[in-house]
Design an enzyme around this catalytic site. Structure first.
Site, PDB file in Angstrom:
ATOM      1  N   THR A 136       0.825  -1.211   0.000  1.00 16.75           N
ATOM      2  CA  THR A 136       0.000   0.000   0.000  1.00 16.75           C
ATOM      3  C   THR A 136       0.863   1.266   0.000  1.00 16.75           C
ATOM      4  O   THR A 136       2.007   1.244   0.476  1.00 16.75           O
ATOM      5  CB  THR A 136      -0.884  -0.005   1.273  1.00 16.75           C
ATOM      6  OG1 THR A 136      -1.428   1.287   1.478  1.00 16.75           O
ATOM      7  CG2 THR A 136      -0.082  -0.348   2.528  1.00 16.75           C
ATOM      8  N   ASP A 137       0.273   2.366  -0.461  1.00 20.37           N
ATOM      9  CA  ASP A 137       0.987   3.656  -0.399  1.00 20.37           C
ATOM     10  C   ASP A 137       1.039   4.192   1.029  1.00 20.37           C
ATOM     11  O   ASP A 137       1.767   5.144   1.305  1.00 20.37           O
ATOM     12  CB  ASP A 137       0.344   4.690  -1.347  1.00 20.37           C
ATOM     13  CG  ASP A 137      -1.110   5.008  -1.020  1.00 20.37           C
ATOM     14  OD1 ASP A 137      -1.690   4.365  -0.119  1.00 20.37           O
ATOM     15  OD2 ASP A 137      -1.676   5.913  -1.668  1.00 20.37           O
ATOM     16  N   GLU A 138       0.257   3.580   1.933  1.00 18.30           N
ATOM     17  CA  GLU A 138       0.210   4.104   3.309  1.00 18.30           C
ATOM     18  C   GLU A 138       1.540   3.937   4.039  1.00 18.30           C
ATOM     19  O   GLU A 138       1.775   4.583   5.061  1.00 18.30           O
ATOM     20  CB  GLU A 138      -0.942   3.446   4.089  1.00 18.30           C
ATOM     21  CG  GLU A 138      -2.264   3.722   3.410  1.00 18.30           C
ATOM     22  CD  GLU A 138      -3.500   3.308   4.195  1.00 18.30           C
ATOM     23  OE1 GLU A 138      -3.441   3.267   5.430  1.00 18.30           O
ATOM     24  OE2 GLU A 138      -4.520   3.031   3.542  1.00 18.30           O
ATOM     25  N   TYR A 178      -1.689  -0.638  11.000  1.00 16.20           N
ATOM     26  CA  TYR A 178      -1.827  -1.290   9.685  1.00 16.20           C
ATOM     27  C   TYR A 178      -0.642  -0.944   8.790  1.00 16.20           C
ATOM     28  O   TYR A 178       0.044  -1.828   8.272  1.00 16.20           O
ATOM     29  CB  TYR A 178      -3.136  -0.863   9.008  1.00 16.20           C
ATOM     30  CG  TYR A 178      -3.174  -1.163   7.520  1.00 16.20           C
ATOM     31  CD1 TYR A 178      -3.157  -2.473   7.051  1.00 16.20           C
ATOM     32  CD2 TYR A 178      -3.203  -0.123   6.574  1.00 16.20           C
ATOM     33  CE1 TYR A 178      -3.180  -2.748   5.682  1.00 16.20           C
ATOM     34  CE2 TYR A 178      -3.222  -0.393   5.216  1.00 16.20           C
ATOM     35  CZ  TYR A 178      -3.213  -1.700   4.768  1.00 16.20           C
ATOM     36  OH  TYR A 178      -3.221  -1.974   3.419  1.00 16.20           O
ATOM     37  N   LYS A 205       2.398  -3.295   7.278  1.00 19.33           N
ATOM     38  CA  LYS A 205       2.668  -3.464   5.837  1.00 19.33           C
ATOM     39  C   LYS A 205       4.100  -3.015   5.526  1.00 19.33           C
ATOM     40  O   LYS A 205       4.797  -3.645   4.729  1.00 19.33           O
ATOM     41  CB  LYS A 205       1.668  -2.667   4.994  1.00 19.33           C
ATOM     42  CG  LYS A 205       0.246  -3.183   5.005  1.00 19.33           C
ATOM     43  CD  LYS A 205       0.087  -4.587   4.424  1.00 19.33           C
ATOM     44  CE  LYS A 205       0.273  -4.656   2.927  1.00 19.33           C
ATOM     45  NZ  LYS A 205      -0.085  -6.004   2.401  1.00 19.33           N
TER      46      LYS A 205
HETATM   47  P1  NAD Z   1      -9.369  -7.599   2.267  1.00 18.07           P
HETATM   48  O1  NAD Z   1      -9.353  -7.343   3.723  1.00 18.07           O
HETATM   49  O2  NAD Z   1     -10.617  -7.356   1.487  1.00 18.07           O
HETATM   50  O3  NAD Z   1      -8.950  -9.110   1.977  1.00 18.07           O
HETATM   51  C1  NAD Z   1      -7.933  -9.761   2.672  1.00 18.07           C
HETATM   52  C2  NAD Z   1      -8.061 -11.256   2.424  1.00 18.07           C
HETATM   53  O4  NAD Z   1      -6.979 -11.904   3.106  1.00 18.07           O
HETATM   54  C3  NAD Z   1      -9.356 -11.858   2.944  1.00 18.07           C
HETATM   55  O5  NAD Z   1      -9.905 -12.738   2.005  1.00 18.07           O
HETATM   56  C4  NAD Z   1      -8.916 -12.602   4.205  1.00 18.07           C
HETATM   57  O6  NAD Z   1      -9.723 -13.733   4.506  1.00 18.07           O
HETATM   58  C5  NAD Z   1      -7.498 -13.003   3.826  1.00 18.07           C
HETATM   59  N1  NAD Z   1      -6.659 -13.233   5.011  1.00 18.07           N
HETATM   60  C6  NAD Z   1      -6.518 -12.424   6.096  1.00 18.07           C
HETATM   61  N2  NAD Z   1      -5.689 -12.990   6.983  1.00 18.07           N
HETATM   62  C7  NAD Z   1      -5.268 -14.161   6.446  1.00 18.07           C
HETATM   63  C8  NAD Z   1      -4.384 -15.174   6.873  1.00 18.07           C
HETATM   64  N3  NAD Z   1      -3.763 -15.113   8.055  1.00 18.07           N
HETATM   65  N4  NAD Z   1      -4.179 -16.238   6.064  1.00 18.07           N
HETATM   66  C9  NAD Z   1      -4.807 -16.309   4.861  1.00 18.07           C
HETATM   67  N5  NAD Z   1      -5.658 -15.402   4.412  1.00 18.07           N
HETATM   68  C10 NAD Z   1      -5.896 -14.329   5.193  1.00 18.07           C
HETATM   69  O7  NAD Z   1      -8.167  -6.750   1.692  1.00 18.07           O
HETATM   70  P2  NAD Z   1      -7.991  -6.047   0.267  1.00 18.07           P
HETATM   71  O8  NAD Z   1      -8.552  -4.681   0.349  1.00 18.07           O
HETATM   72  O9  NAD Z   1      -8.438  -6.971  -0.801  1.00 18.07           O
HETATM   73  O10 NAD Z   1      -6.410  -5.896   0.230  1.00 18.07           O
HETATM   74  C11 NAD Z   1      -5.593  -6.938  -0.306  1.00 18.07           C
HETATM   75  C12 NAD Z   1      -4.135  -6.529  -0.231  1.00 18.07           C
HETATM   76  O11 NAD Z   1      -3.946  -5.299  -0.933  1.00 18.07           O
HETATM   77  C13 NAD Z   1      -3.651  -6.269   1.200  1.00 18.07           C
HETATM   78  O12 NAD Z   1      -2.341  -6.778   1.304  1.00 18.07           O
HETATM   79  C14 NAD Z   1      -3.660  -4.751   1.329  1.00 18.07           C
HETATM   80  O13 NAD Z   1      -2.679  -4.320   2.232  1.00 18.07           O
HETATM   81  C15 NAD Z   1      -3.325  -4.343  -0.093  1.00 18.07           C
HETATM   82  N6  NAD Z   1      -3.853  -3.029  -0.519  1.00 18.07           N
HETATM   83  C16 NAD Z   1      -5.174  -2.715  -0.343  1.00 18.07           C
HETATM   84  C17 NAD Z   1      -5.649  -1.487  -0.781  1.00 18.07           C
HETATM   85  C18 NAD Z   1      -7.111  -1.124  -0.652  1.00 18.07           C
HETATM   86  O14 NAD Z   1      -7.483   0.026  -0.965  1.00 18.07           O
HETATM   87  N7  NAD Z   1      -7.989  -2.011  -0.247  1.00 18.07           N
HETATM   88  C19 NAD Z   1      -4.784  -0.577  -1.400  1.00 18.07           C
HETATM   89  C20 NAD Z   1      -3.435  -0.942  -1.558  1.00 18.07           C
HETATM   90  C21 NAD Z   1      -2.987  -2.169  -1.120  1.00 18.07           C
HETATM   91  P1  TYD Z   2     -10.735   3.738   4.366  1.00 20.37           P
HETATM   92  O1  TYD Z   2     -11.689   3.313   3.302  1.00 20.37           O
HETATM   93  O2  TYD Z   2     -10.821   3.084   5.711  1.00 20.37           O
HETATM   94  O3  TYD Z   2      -9.272   3.606   3.740  1.00 20.37           O
HETATM   95  P2  TYD Z   2      -7.836   4.094   4.337  1.00 20.37           P
HETATM   96  O4  TYD Z   2      -7.999   4.480   5.735  1.00 20.37           O
HETATM   97  O5  TYD Z   2      -7.005   2.866   4.189  1.00 20.37           O
HETATM   98  O6  TYD Z   2      -7.406   5.221   3.455  1.00 20.37           O
HETATM   99  O7  TYD Z   2     -10.907   5.301   4.593  1.00 20.37           O
HETATM  100  C1  TYD Z   2     -10.743   6.213   3.525  1.00 20.37           C
HETATM  101  C2  TYD Z   2     -10.860   7.614   4.089  1.00 20.37           C
HETATM  102  O8  TYD Z   2     -12.208   7.816   4.541  1.00 20.37           O
HETATM  103  C3  TYD Z   2      -9.993   7.846   5.318  1.00 20.37           C
HETATM  104  O9  TYD Z   2      -9.506   9.199   5.276  1.00 20.37           O
HETATM  105  C4  TYD Z   2     -10.939   7.680   6.491  1.00 20.37           C
HETATM  106  C5  TYD Z   2     -12.257   8.142   5.934  1.00 20.37           C
HETATM  107  N1  TYD Z   2     -13.476   7.487   6.479  1.00 20.37           N
HETATM  108  C6  TYD Z   2     -14.551   8.275   6.960  1.00 20.37           C
HETATM  109  O10 TYD Z   2     -14.496   9.529   6.948  1.00 20.37           O
HETATM  110  N2  TYD Z   2     -15.648   7.628   7.417  1.00 20.37           N
HETATM  111  C7  TYD Z   2     -15.751   6.264   7.461  1.00 20.37           C
HETATM  112  O11 TYD Z   2     -16.776   5.723   7.930  1.00 20.37           O
HETATM  113  C8  TYD Z   2     -14.647   5.475   6.956  1.00 20.37           C
HETATM  114  C9  TYD Z   2     -14.700   3.989   6.954  1.00 20.37           C
HETATM  115  C10 TYD Z   2     -13.530   6.141   6.467  1.00 20.37           C
END
Ligand code: NAD
Ligand code: TYD
Length: 360
Positions: free
Chosen positions: A136-138, A162, A166
């Site tokens: 992630t970019d975070e 988190y 990461k």
């Molecule tokens: P998500 O939470 O929707 O999915 C995570 C999946 O991992 C789930 O299916 C869960 O069951 C599985 N999981 C969790 N713990 C596990 C374990 N111990 N063993 C096996 N499986 C396990 O997450 P996502 O949003 O799909 O993100 C996927 C990846 O992308 C993550 O690594 C996250 O850091 C990265 N990412 C997410 C975003 C975003 O905006 N969602 C952006 C950049 C990077």
């Molecule tokens: P989120 O979807 O949790 O992603 P991330 O924290 O990984 O960027 O949140 C996106 C942005 O929205 C973040 O600045 C927090 C804000 N947010 C709210 O204002 N209200 C909400 O209920 C949630 C879930 C997030």
């Protein structure tokens, strides 16, 4: 025929990636999806691929090294695409431990298993084996409102449990590349949105609440900025990095779609109004009056923004889906999958929701 080991494929991005890969490669690839099925993992996300002969699901924890080694022993894995993680910042603030377990130790297990399976006696690796770590970019921390972009060279400065977990996992992958010449890439992507996203994240939460006439919680002043990317563009970027990127390199994915949270909420409300047909009772519910400012998230990062120059120049990837189109596709998908939303919003999610919002 290449064999992929995808971790976390039942989650939001992983399941979209699996759909993307079968659409692109059809019978040319085999995918083994390893997922623990936490609250965020939902096999309903993969209903339309589960009958394929070239798809296998294995329920396993990535921290279970015996099980992960066994999967490598029984299958000649060519590609690992490692999504599995705990992914929600708010949960990490409440309970950091599981973030370190899955995101850090789980990644270590994956690295060790792939290294053991792929390494030759002379320390080189079997041909054409690759590991991609999805991050992630975070990890780069927070930008000023008017202050530049994240590049691959930006120093890591994570703030939440988190992003710290990461960042630690990224560092382990970097260490394996540097120390063992382990064949890997890292991608650091901005915020994703799209089908199958669990409604604890901003966009699906707002869509779902608005359609039910429930409050729309805005943290702080609502002016925090995220750089939103349609999930299928991310899936494509991951595949392009793995096939066209230089090994051992990190690529940032995202780009130039920065929006304040409050802007996102207004766009969703306007688009819902536009898309809901006349006479639909939900049209009455969707309203700006639902917007409710609540206590800010602890340590809330102000702004994230990616400069996708490297991935564009080296790999040819760029974000294809305009936010206006992506949000319509996403809302349309939620309209067509009301049953999916009902299933995920029952049980665990409800309990979690109350815990998070009852005092706000
Ligand atoms: P998500 O939470 O929707 O999915 C995570 C999946 O991992 C789930 O299916 C869960 O069951 C599985 N999981 C969790 N713990 C596990 C374990 N111990 N063993 C096996 N499986 C396990 O997450 P996502 O949003 O799909 O993100 C996927 C990846 O992308 C993550 O690594 C996250 O850091 C990265 N990412 C997410 C975003 C975003 O905006 N969602 C952006 C950049 C990077
Ligand atoms: P989120 O979807 O949790 O992603 P991330 O924290 O990984 O960027 O949140 C996106 C942005 O929205 C973040 O600045 C927090 C804000 N947010 C709210 O204002 N209200 C909400 O209920 C949630 C879930 C997030």
């Amino acid at each position: 025929m290449r064999t992929y080991l995808v971790t976390g494929g039942a989650g939001f991005i992983g399941s979209n990636y699996i759909h993307y890969m079968f659409e692109k490669y059809g019978e040319e690839i085999r995918i083994i999806n390893v997922d623990k099925l936490t609250y965020a993992g939902n096999l309903e996300n993969l209903k339309d691929v589960e009958g394929r002969e070239n798809y296998t699901f294995v329920k396993a924890d990535i921290c279970d090294s015996e099980k992960i080694n066994q999967i490598f022993a029984e299958n000649d894995i060519d590609r690992v695409v490692h999504f599995a993680a705990e992914s929600h910042v708010d949960r990490s603030i409440k309970n950091p431990t599981v973030f370190v377990e899955t995101n850090v130790l789980g990644t270590l297990v994956m690295l060790n298993a792939a290294k053991a399976a792929w390494e030759l006696p002379d320390g080189t690796y079997k041909e054409d084996k690759k590991f991609l770590h999805v991050s992630t970019d975070e990890v780069y921390g927070s930008l000023e409102e008017d202050g530049g972009y994240f590049y691959e060279t930006t120093p890591y400065a994570p703030h939440s449990p988190y992003s710290a977990s990461k960042a630690s996992s990224d560092m382990l992958v970097k260490a394996y590349m540097d120390t063992y010449k382990f064949p890997a890439n890292i991608t650091n992507c901005s915020n994703n949105y799209g089908p199958y996203q669990f409604p604890e994240k901003l966009i699906p939460l707002i869509i779902n609440n608005a359609l039910h006439g429930k409050k729309l919680p805005v943290y702080g002043d609502g002016k925090n900025v995220r750089d939103w990317l349609y999930v299928m563009d991310h899936a494509k970027g991951i595949d392009m990095v793995q096939e066209k990127g230089r090994l051992f390199e990190t690529y940032n994915i995202g780009g130039h779609n920065e929006k304040q949270n409050i802007q996102i909420i207004h766009i969703i409300l306007d688009t819902l109004q536009e898309m809901l047909p006349e006479g639909d009772p939900r049209k009455e519910l969707v309203s700006e009056k639902l917007i409710t400012y609540v206590e800010d998230r602890k340590g809330h990062d102000r702004r994230y923004a990616i400069a996708p120059d490297k991935i564009k120049e080296e790999v040819g990837w760029y974000p294809e889906t305009m936010f206006e189109d992506g949000i319509r596709l996403t809302i349309q998908w939620f309209f067509e999958h009301e049953d999916w939303m009902e299933h995920v919003t029952s049980g665990d999610y409800q309990k979690y929701y109350q815990e998070m919002y009852q005092d706000k």
